[in-house]
Design a protein around this motif. Structure first.
Motif, PDB file in Angstrom:
ATOM      1  N   LEU A 122      50.648  75.831  54.626  1.00 26.14           N
ATOM      2  CA  LEU A 122      49.477  75.405  55.233  1.00 26.14           C
ATOM      3  C   LEU A 122      49.369  73.904  54.617  1.00 26.14           C
ATOM      4  CD1 LEU A 122      47.600  78.713  54.691  1.00 26.14           C
ATOM      5  CD2 LEU A 122      48.255  77.537  56.685  1.00 26.14           C
ATOM      6  N   ARG A 123      49.565  73.795  53.215  1.00 22.40           N
ATOM      7  CA  ARG A 123      49.100  72.456  52.485  1.00 22.40           C
ATOM      8  C   ARG A 123      50.081  71.528  53.348  1.00 22.40           C
ATOM      9  NH1 ARG A 123      51.088  70.133  47.242  1.00 22.40           N
ATOM     10  NH2 ARG A 123      49.811  68.609  46.928  1.00 22.40           N
ATOM     11  N   THR A 124      51.345  71.643  53.359  1.00 21.84           N
ATOM     12  CA  THR A 124      52.158  70.662  54.106  1.00 21.84           C
ATOM     13  C   THR A 124      51.615  70.291  55.464  1.00 21.84           C
ATOM     14  OG1 THR A 124      54.133  71.604  52.992  1.00 21.84           O
ATOM     15  CG2 THR A 124      54.765  70.171  54.742  1.00 21.84           C
ATOM     16  N   VAL A 125      51.322  71.004  56.429  1.00 19.29           N
ATOM     17  CA  VAL A 125      50.774  70.907  57.677  1.00 19.29           C
ATOM     18  C   VAL A 125      49.394  70.154  57.598  1.00 19.29           C
ATOM     19  CG1 VAL A 125      50.066  72.054  59.588  1.00 19.29           C
ATOM     20  CG2 VAL A 125      51.981  72.678  58.750  1.00 19.29           C
ATOM     21  N   TYR A 126      48.470  70.724  56.826  1.00 14.03           N
ATOM     22  CA  TYR A 126      47.142  70.096  56.551  1.00 14.03           C
ATOM     23  C   TYR A 126      47.377  68.552  56.197  1.00 14.03           C
ATOM     24  CZ  TYR A 126      42.720  69.254  54.771  1.00 14.03           C
ATOM     25  OH  TYR A 126      41.379  68.788  54.518  1.00 14.03           O
ATOM     26  N   THR A 127      48.140  68.295  55.232  1.00 10.76           N
ATOM     27  CA  THR A 127      48.259  67.031  54.445  1.00 10.76           C
ATOM     28  C   THR A 127      49.034  65.931  55.469  1.00 10.76           C
ATOM     29  OG1 THR A 127      48.451  67.994  52.272  1.00 10.76           O
ATOM     30  CG2 THR A 127      49.031  65.742  52.530  1.00 10.76           C
ATOM     31  N   THR A 128      50.093  66.593  56.158  1.00  5.52           N
ATOM     32  CA  THR A 128      50.901  65.587  57.144  1.00  5.52           C
ATOM     33  C   THR A 128      49.750  65.072  58.307  1.00  5.52           C
ATOM     34  OG1 THR A 128      52.809  66.853  56.654  1.00  5.52           O
ATOM     35  CG2 THR A 128      52.838  65.749  58.665  1.00  5.52           C
ATOM     36  N   PHE A 129      48.998  66.250  59.027  1.00 11.19           N
ATOM     37  CA  PHE A 129      48.121  65.893  59.789  1.00 11.19           C
ATOM     38  C   PHE A 129      47.329  64.798  59.506  1.00 11.19           C
ATOM     39  CE2 PHE A 129      43.732  66.315  61.405  1.00 11.19           C
ATOM     40  CZ  PHE A 129      43.794  65.926  62.717  1.00 11.19           C
ATOM     41  N   TRP A 130      46.690  64.698  58.259  1.00 10.11           N
ATOM     42  CA  TRP A 130      45.826  63.784  57.789  1.00 10.11           C
ATOM     43  C   TRP A 130      46.530  62.437  57.294  1.00 10.11           C
ATOM     44  CZ3 TRP A 130      40.741  63.389  58.268  1.00 10.11           C
ATOM     45  CH2 TRP A 130      39.968  64.625  58.645  1.00 10.11           C
ATOM     46  N   ALA A 131      47.626  62.545  57.067  1.00  9.40           N
ATOM     47  CA  ALA A 131      48.551  61.563  56.889  1.00  9.40           C
ATOM     48  C   ALA A 131      48.846  60.711  58.163  1.00  9.40           C
ATOM     49  CB  ALA A 131      49.685  61.621  56.208  1.00  9.40           C
ATOM     50  N   ILE A 132      48.908  61.303  59.170  1.00 10.24           N
ATOM     51  CA  ILE A 132      49.158  60.708  60.375  1.00 10.24           C
ATOM     52  C   ILE A 132      48.042  59.887  60.804  1.00 10.24           C
ATOM     53  CG2 ILE A 132      49.548  61.216  62.820  1.00 10.24           C
ATOM     54  CD1 ILE A 132      51.417  63.313  62.059  1.00 10.24           C
ATOM     55  N   LEU A 133      46.899  60.830  60.833  1.00 11.02           N
ATOM     56  CA  LEU A 133      45.664  60.101  61.144  1.00 11.02           C
ATOM     57  C   LEU A 133      45.215  59.109  60.479  1.00 11.02           C
ATOM     58  CD1 LEU A 133      43.369  60.629  63.299  1.00 11.02           C
ATOM     59  CD2 LEU A 133      42.020  61.948  61.522  1.00 11.02           C
ATOM     60  N   THR A 134      45.127  58.930  59.066  1.00 12.50           N
ATOM     61  CA  THR A 134      44.875  57.841  58.305  1.00 12.50           C
ATOM     62  C   THR A 134      45.613  56.688  58.290  1.00 12.50           C
ATOM     63  OG1 THR A 134      45.801  58.923  56.392  1.00 12.50           O
ATOM     64  CG2 THR A 134      43.561  59.427  56.709  1.00 12.50           C
ATOM     65  N   SER A 135      46.871  57.012  58.740  1.00 14.15           N
ATOM     66  CA  SER A 135      47.975  55.913  58.639  1.00 14.15           C
ATOM     67  C   SER A 135      47.548  55.039  59.992  1.00 14.15           C
ATOM     68  CB  SER A 135      49.327  56.369  58.592  1.00 14.15           C
ATOM     69  OG  SER A 135      49.862  56.978  57.250  1.00 14.15           O
ATOM     70  N   PHE A 136      47.314  55.828  61.101  1.00 15.35           N
ATOM     71  CA  PHE A 136      47.243  55.170  62.483  1.00 15.35           C
ATOM     72  C   PHE A 136      45.981  54.409  62.348  1.00 15.35           C
ATOM     73  CE2 PHE A 136      45.389  55.286  66.748  1.00 15.35           C
ATOM     74  CZ  PHE A 136      46.364  54.572  67.445  1.00 15.35           C
ATOM     75  N   LEU A 137      44.709  54.993  61.977  1.00 16.90           N
ATOM     76  CA  LEU A 137      43.525  54.394  62.008  1.00 16.90           C
ATOM     77  C   LEU A 137      43.680  53.310  61.137  1.00 16.90           C
ATOM     78  CD1 LEU A 137      41.183  57.511  62.290  1.00 16.90           C
ATOM     79  CD2 LEU A 137      41.931  56.165  64.188  1.00 16.90           C
ATOM     80  N   GLY A 138      44.036  53.616  59.893  1.00 16.31           N
ATOM     81  CA  GLY A 138      44.274  52.384  58.752  1.00 16.31           C
ATOM     82  C   GLY A 138      45.093  51.239  59.262  1.00 16.31           C
ATOM     83  N   GLY A 139      46.216  51.495  59.878  1.00 17.40           N
ATOM     84  CA  GLY A 139      47.084  50.507  60.315  1.00 17.40           C
ATOM     85  C   GLY A 139      46.212  49.516  61.276  1.00 17.40           C
ATOM     86  N   TYR A 140      45.698  50.298  62.327  1.00 17.22           N
ATOM     87  CA  TYR A 140      44.882  49.693  63.468  1.00 17.22           C
ATOM     88  C   TYR A 140      43.870  48.824  62.882  1.00 17.22           C
ATOM     89  CZ  TYR A 140      41.722  49.131  67.303  1.00 17.22           C
ATOM     90  OH  TYR A 140      40.685  48.558  68.071  1.00 17.22           O
ATOM     91  N   VAL A 141      43.119  49.140  61.848  1.00 19.04           N
ATOM     92  CA  VAL A 141      42.094  48.483  61.439  1.00 19.04           C
ATOM     93  C   VAL A 141      42.593  47.208  60.710  1.00 19.04           C
ATOM     94  CG1 VAL A 141      40.385  48.356  59.536  1.00 19.04           C
ATOM     95  CG2 VAL A 141      40.401  50.145  60.782  1.00 19.04           C
ATOM     96  N   PHE A 142      43.660  47.055  60.261  1.00 14.77           N
ATOM     97  CA  PHE A 142      44.175  46.055  59.257  1.00 14.77           C
ATOM     98  C   PHE A 142      45.104  45.067  60.380  1.00 14.77           C
ATOM     99  CE2 PHE A 142      43.521  48.534  55.443  1.00 14.77           C
ATOM    100  CZ  PHE A 142      42.725  47.791  54.793  1.00 14.77           C
ATOM    101  N   ALA A 143      45.480  45.690  61.390  1.00 15.58           N
ATOM    102  CA  ALA A 143      46.251  45.029  62.516  1.00 15.58           C
ATOM    103  C   ALA A 143      45.579  44.362  63.212  1.00 15.58           C
ATOM    104  CB  ALA A 143      47.243  45.818  63.292  1.00 15.58           C
TER     105      ALA A 143
END
Length: 308
Positions: free
Chosen positions: A90-111
């Motif tokens: 559960l922890r792996t799935v939950y954290t991986t989901f947020w890692a994908i979301l924050t990485s994509f949104l953060g990358g979009y903001v800075f790019a």
């Protein structure tokens, strides 16, 4: 080309180094596989026989048992293995989901976005990657212990905060994935800005632009981020060990450490065959993930333009 010419060409290309490589690689493979083979063989021991046996390079039990392997899936009185496995998953799935979301949104903001101090903020985020994780253990512990309005805390008095609760995983896990943000930023900068402008002319809003146009283009990067994040969280020992205490909150890595300290009384010993089998339960999923998805790791790094 005739058969004789083809054979001559193969002989011309053959070098003694090729023979050496074919001889060395299997030996290296056996050396790398040895720990896994040892763990499997040790899992067939009972606790009593393991402690009474002189362990050789390839231990073979006289009375093999499947008890430890059943414990890996069913749980035993020694350890709530099924609960530890569930917590890890559960922890792996939950954290991986947020890692994908924050990485994509953060990358979009800075790019894509333009705002004052953008580059300085990005450099500051990258600089935090240089801080060793061990230095952050105590500050993170104090942050969790003083978390406001949780565990008896308010803005004036202290308490235990979110320590030893699921909030350690829910709040402490989904932080900004800085490396993932960097990779997405690098990749998005290679996508022409005209694509965004054309989508907006066609009536696409921000969410549609993000998740129907740009996100599919970043799937190799997202695969790389999800795989590396899942492996790191699955093998994470620090978070559950330092910030939780209850048995029902433990994951497999931290549970193994707790089991190794069981039976510390006079004449008692830990159940090492069970501990080794649980370690095998941690290792095999990580190996399978890497084995089946390693091409996405290479492809994801290649799409960012990073060369190594």
């Amino acid at each position: 080309m005739s058969a004789s010419q083809s054979a001559s060409a193969r002989r011309a290309r053959f070098k003694p180094a090729h023979l050496l490589g074919h001889a060395v690689l299997p030996l290296v493979g056996l050396v790398l596989m040895y720990p896994l083979v040892f763990m499997v063989m040790a899992g067939f021991f009972t606790k009593q026989e393991f402690m009474a046996t002189v362990i050789h390079a390839f231990p073979i039990p006289k009375e093999p048992t499947l008890r430890n392997f059943r414990a890996l899936f069913e749980g035993t009185t020694d350890a709530a293995v099924a609960e530890y496995f569930r917590n890890s998953l559960l922890r792996t799935v939950y954290t991986t989901f947020w890692a994908i979301l924050t990485s994509f949104l953060g990358g979009y903001v800075f790019a894509r976005l333009r705002f004052k101090g953008r580059d300085q903020l990005f450099l500051l985020l990258l600089a935090t990657q240089m801080i060793p994780m061990t230095i952050a253990i105590i500050p993170t512990y104090l942050e969790f212990a003083r978390f406001p309005f949780m565990g008896g805390n308010d803005i004036f008095t202290g308490g235990k905060g979110i320590l030893d609760t699921w909030w350690v995983y829910l709040i402490g896990g989904p932080a900004i994935n800085i490396m993932g943000t960097f990779l997405v930023k690098q990749s998005l900068e290679k996508v022409p800005i005209e694509l965004d402008e054309a989508a907006k002319v066609d009536g696409a809003g921000t969410l549609r632009l993000l998740f129907q146009i740009l996100f599919p283009l970043q799937l190799p990067i997202m695969a790389f981020i999800s795989i590396t994040t899942a492996l790191n969280v699955w093998n994470d020992f620090v978070t559950p060990f330092f910030y939780t205490n209850s048995d029902h909150l433990q994951t497999l890595p931290s549970a193994i450490t707790r089991l190794s300290s069981v039976g510390a009384g006079p004449g008692a010993s830990a159940n090492y065959p069970l501990i080794i089998t649980l370690s095998l339960g941690i290792t095999i999923p990580a190996l399978l993930i890497f084995f089946f998805f390693q091409k996405y790791i290479v492809q994801g790094l290649a799409n960012t333009g990073i060369k190594g």
